[in-house]
Design a protein around this motif. Sequence first.
Motif, mmCIF file in Angstrom:
data_model
loop_
_atom_site.group_PDB
_atom_site.id
_atom_site.type_symbol
_atom_site.label_atom_id
_atom_site.label_comp_id
_atom_site.label_asym_id
_atom_site.label_seq_id
_atom_site.Cartn_x
_atom_site.Cartn_y
_atom_site.Cartn_z
ATOM 1 N N MET A 147 0.867 -1.169 0.000
ATOM 2 C CA MET A 147 0.000 0.000 0.000
ATOM 3 C C MET A 147 0.901 1.214 0.000
ATOM 4 O O MET A 147 1.748 1.328 0.877
ATOM 5 C CB MET A 147 -0.855 0.102 1.279
ATOM 6 N N VAL A 148 0.671 2.121 -0.928
ATOM 7 C CA VAL A 148 1.376 3.393 -0.849
ATOM 8 C C VAL A 148 0.326 4.425 -0.472
ATOM 9 O O VAL A 148 -0.585 4.707 -1.245
ATOM 10 C CB VAL A 148 2.078 3.764 -2.173
ATOM 11 N N GLY A 149 0.477 4.991 0.749
ATOM 12 C CA GLY A 149 -0.544 5.866 1.317
ATOM 13 C C GLY A 149 -1.108 5.202 2.556
ATOM 14 O O GLY A 149 -1.756 4.150 2.456
ATOM 15 N N ALA A 150 -0.799 5.791 3.732
ATOM 16 C CA ALA A 150 -1.183 5.158 5.004
ATOM 17 C C ALA A 150 -2.335 5.922 5.624
ATOM 18 O O ALA A 150 -2.220 6.487 6.706
ATOM 19 C CB ALA A 150 0.019 5.120 5.940
ATOM 20 N N SER A 151 -3.447 5.962 4.904
ATOM 21 C CA SER A 151 -4.601 6.681 5.428
ATOM 22 C C SER A 151 -5.839 5.813 5.223
ATOM 23 O O SER A 151 -5.746 4.578 5.226
ATOM 24 C CB SER A 151 -4.710 8.045 4.731
ATOM 25 N N ALA A 157 -7.859 4.967 2.656
ATOM 26 C CA ALA A 157 -7.941 4.004 1.560
ATOM 27 C C ALA A 157 -6.919 2.882 1.731
ATOM 28 O O ALA A 157 -7.232 1.701 1.517
ATOM 29 C CB ALA A 157 -7.746 4.706 0.217
ATOM 30 N N GLY A 158 -5.698 3.241 2.133
ATOM 31 C CA GLY A 158 -4.659 2.229 2.314
ATOM 32 C C GLY A 158 -5.024 1.262 3.437
ATOM 33 O O GLY A 158 -4.935 0.035 3.280
ATOM 34 N N LEU A 159 -5.456 1.816 4.576
ATOM 35 C CA LEU A 159 -5.842 0.962 5.705
ATOM 36 C C LEU A 159 -7.045 0.093 5.340
ATOM 37 O O LEU A 159 -7.085 -1.101 5.667
ATOM 38 C CB LEU A 159 -6.172 1.838 6.925
ATOM 39 N N PRO A 219 7.911 9.531 2.090
ATOM 40 C CA PRO A 219 7.062 9.313 0.919
ATOM 41 C C PRO A 219 7.700 8.391 -0.105
ATOM 42 O O PRO A 219 8.922 8.274 -0.175
ATOM 43 C CB PRO A 219 6.911 10.728 0.326
ATOM 44 N N ALA A 220 6.865 7.744 -0.889
ATOM 45 C CA ALA A 220 7.360 7.049 -2.078
ATOM 46 C C ALA A 220 7.689 8.118 -3.118
ATOM 47 O O ALA A 220 6.947 9.091 -3.257
ATOM 48 C CB ALA A 220 6.287 6.112 -2.604
ATOM 49 N N VAL A 221 8.791 7.952 -3.807
ATOM 50 C CA VAL A 221 9.160 8.949 -4.813
ATOM 51 C C VAL A 221 9.064 8.409 -6.238
ATOM 52 O O VAL A 221 9.052 9.194 -7.190
ATOM 53 C CB VAL A 221 10.562 9.556 -4.562
ATOM 54 N N GLY A 224 1.954 13.054 -8.425
ATOM 55 C CA GLY A 224 3.152 13.570 -9.101
ATOM 56 C C GLY A 224 4.287 12.551 -9.069
ATOM 57 O O GLY A 224 5.065 12.424 -10.029
ATOM 58 N N TRP A 225 4.355 11.791 -7.980
ATOM 59 C CA TRP A 225 5.451 10.828 -7.814
ATOM 60 C C TRP A 225 5.356 9.664 -8.810
ATOM 61 O O TRP A 225 6.300 8.893 -8.950
ATOM 62 C CB TRP A 225 5.459 10.311 -6.375
ATOM 63 N N LEU A 226 4.213 9.550 -9.504
ATOM 64 C CA LEU A 226 4.020 8.439 -10.454
ATOM 65 C C LEU A 226 4.421 8.805 -11.888
ATOM 66 O O LEU A 226 4.289 7.970 -12.787
ATOM 67 C CB LEU A 226 2.559 7.978 -10.418
HETATM 68 P P1 FAD Z 1 -5.948 10.679 2.137
HETATM 69 O O1 FAD Z 1 -6.810 10.593 3.348
HETATM 70 O O2 FAD Z 1 -5.634 12.005 1.567
HETATM 71 O O3 FAD Z 1 -4.583 9.933 2.485
HETATM 72 C C1 FAD Z 1 -3.541 9.775 1.590
HETATM 73 C C2 FAD Z 1 -2.284 9.510 2.381
HETATM 74 O O4 FAD Z 1 -1.245 9.212 1.478
HETATM 75 C C3 FAD Z 1 -1.839 10.714 3.190
HETATM 76 O O5 FAD Z 1 -1.492 10.335 4.503
HETATM 77 C C4 FAD Z 1 -0.636 11.221 2.423
HETATM 78 O O6 FAD Z 1 0.319 11.866 3.231
HETATM 79 C C5 FAD Z 1 -0.094 9.942 1.854
HETATM 80 N N1 FAD Z 1 0.767 10.154 0.694
HETATM 81 C C6 FAD Z 1 0.658 11.085 -0.288
HETATM 82 N N2 FAD Z 1 1.652 10.952 -1.180
HETATM 83 C C7 FAD Z 1 2.405 9.921 -0.749
HETATM 84 C C8 FAD Z 1 3.575 9.291 -1.259
HETATM 85 N N3 FAD Z 1 4.167 9.695 -2.394
HETATM 86 N N4 FAD Z 1 4.096 8.254 -0.558
HETATM 87 C C9 FAD Z 1 3.488 7.810 0.592
HETATM 88 N N5 FAD Z 1 2.388 8.373 1.114
HETATM 89 C C10 FAD Z 1 1.854 9.408 0.440
HETATM 90 N N6 FAD Z 1 -15.545 13.104 2.922
HETATM 91 C C11 FAD Z 1 -16.847 12.935 3.237
HETATM 92 O O7 FAD Z 1 -17.494 12.052 2.647
HETATM 93 N N7 FAD Z 1 -17.457 13.720 4.175
HETATM 94 C C12 FAD Z 1 -16.799 14.719 4.820
HETATM 95 O O8 FAD Z 1 -17.374 15.418 5.653
HETATM 96 C C13 FAD Z 1 -15.428 14.934 4.511
HETATM 97 N N8 FAD Z 1 -14.727 15.909 5.123
HETATM 98 C C14 FAD Z 1 -13.421 16.103 4.797
HETATM 99 C C15 FAD Z 1 -12.687 17.116 5.439
HETATM 100 C C16 FAD Z 1 -11.356 17.334 5.115
HETATM 101 C C17 FAD Z 1 -10.589 18.421 5.786
HETATM 102 C C18 FAD Z 1 -10.726 16.522 4.136
HETATM 103 C C19 FAD Z 1 -9.283 16.764 3.776
HETATM 104 C C20 FAD Z 1 -11.426 15.522 3.508
HETATM 105 C C21 FAD Z 1 -12.774 15.295 3.835
HETATM 106 N N9 FAD Z 1 -13.508 14.271 3.234
HETATM 107 C C22 FAD Z 1 -14.826 14.092 3.538
HETATM 108 C C23 FAD Z 1 -12.888 13.392 2.225
HETATM 109 C C24 FAD Z 1 -12.265 12.135 2.850
HETATM 110 O O9 FAD Z 1 -11.607 12.422 4.040
HETATM 111 C C25 FAD Z 1 -11.307 11.564 1.814
HETATM 112 O O10 FAD Z 1 -12.084 11.125 0.740
HETATM 113 C C26 FAD Z 1 -10.446 10.430 2.365
HETATM 114 O O11 FAD Z 1 -9.573 10.907 3.352
HETATM 115 C C27 FAD Z 1 -9.655 9.776 1.241
HETATM 116 O O12 FAD Z 1 -8.783 8.850 1.767
HETATM 117 P P2 FAD Z 1 -7.421 8.468 1.014
HETATM 118 O O13 FAD Z 1 -6.772 7.458 1.882
HETATM 119 O O14 FAD Z 1 -7.707 8.177 -0.394
HETATM 120 O O15 FAD Z 1 -6.580 9.826 0.972
#
Ligand code: FAD
Length: 418
Positions: A1-5, A7-9, A71-73, A238-240
């Motif tokens: 998983m690249v991205g620890a948030s 979607a990744g979790l 980050p992944a580059v 951008g890193w892709l």
């Molecule tokens: P993200 O949560 O953005 O996580 C991506 C992760 O990848 C980040 O930790 C980032 O640092 C990491 N990353 C980036 N580049 C790299 C790299 N090159 N290498 C390694 N890691 C990298 N949705 C709703 O439905 N209702 C809401 O009320 C709502 N409120 C929101 C409020 C805010 C302030 C924000 C920002 C979003 C909100 N959203 C809401 C949207 C929802 O939170 C996102 O859709 C969700 O977080 C997406 O998850 P994700 O894991 O795809 O991306």
Amino acid sequence: MVGASLAGLSAARALRSAGFTGELTIIGAEEHRPYDRPPLTKEYLRGSWSTAALALEADDEPAARWLLGTPAVSLDASVRRVVLADGRSVSADAVVLATGADAVPHPLLPVGPNVHTVRTRADAERLRAQLRPGRRLVIVGAGFIGTEVAASAVALGADVTLLGQDTVPLRRALGEPVGDFLAGEHRAHGVRLVGPARIADVDRAGDEDVVTALRLADGTVLPADVVVVAIGSRAATGWLAGSGLRLAPEGGVQCDAIGRALAEGTADGASIGRALADGTADGALTGRPADGIVAVGDCAAWWDVGRGTYHRLEHWTGAVERADVVAGVLLGTPGRPARAPYFWSDQYDLRVQVAGVVAGHDELRIEEGSLADRSFLARYYRAGAPVAVLGVNQPRLFTRARRALDRTADDGGTALAS
Ligand code: FAD
């Protein structure tokens, strides 16, 4: 998983619960374990949630190796090798791209001592430290992030001006009556709405580059103690560049309709769509996806079969539900996204819930409740067919209407009509 948030979790969880027993590595640019972003403009910004409350992980999370704070580059898609900023590399049998999105910067208002964007926990903490009673906050951008920050800043006693591209925030996103209704709510809470507005110049003071006022093209001067820029997000892809994957011109990893990243030089979405429409494709499986690479969450632009376009879904629920789909793809049991897109927004005491795709509707009907009661259900139609439903403080009716909308995808629209 690249991205620890999120979607990744979610993808890690989905793989483990589907029986995957191999090694999982989760790479994250931030040093934090996964946390929730929606509260960053709501409870966390207002100070009513602790950092612990933001955590996404439970006690029984899937076993994985975490590589955080780097980050992944780059990625070589042909051999699935990810290189990290600190020089380490990880080769894998499969890669889940889940790097989310970044806030779009404003050319005249780069993030500085009193200029903020809100995407990360650190952003929200920095902004909260500057929001005190009486401080003049100017928010540039009146979309969901901008309007939610406005509502939270009002609760903290700030003097708020919301600057939009339209005279009414969210009118384009949600249709005129709903936009007008929300504008009325913001005004009633003392928010000054300004728009359509173009920033012509910015006044600054001191060596520290502190912004003191925004000058609009029409001559209006908006004094500011704090500025928030909320003009959208762009996929963190951008890193892709050079990876061998197809990236959408406006950002995002281009994927087929089940999240398989498309390799450069293969059939594009339009030809996939045509193949689907004329029945020459089995599911969305035309074109050549890169072997073993999927993308999910805010960084992924999946092919939307119904609308014939790539669509980057930036919603919490989409990241979770689609993680199940990509896990199925990687384990050889592909399914389809089962539900219509869904998101919510909390502003003041209003819970706004939206399912489906509002963009492109040609009719909006308030079908239950009323704007005056601050509690209603609205349905959006295109050419007579329901395409989206919105509820304001109507959780039960909304849930029922959302289920009906989900069914229409399968039965050609009769469920909602009945
Ligand atoms: P993200 O949560 O953005 O996580 C991506 C992760 O990848 C980040 O930790 C980032 O640092 C990491 N990353 C980036 N580049 C790299 C790299 N090159 N290498 C390694 N890691 C990298 N949705 C709703 O439905 N209702 C809401 O009320 C709502 N409120 C929101 C409020 C805010 C302030 C924000 C920002 C979003 C909100 N959203 C809401 C949207 C929802 O939170 C996102 O859709 C969700 O977080 C997406 O998850 P994700 O894991 O795809 O991306």
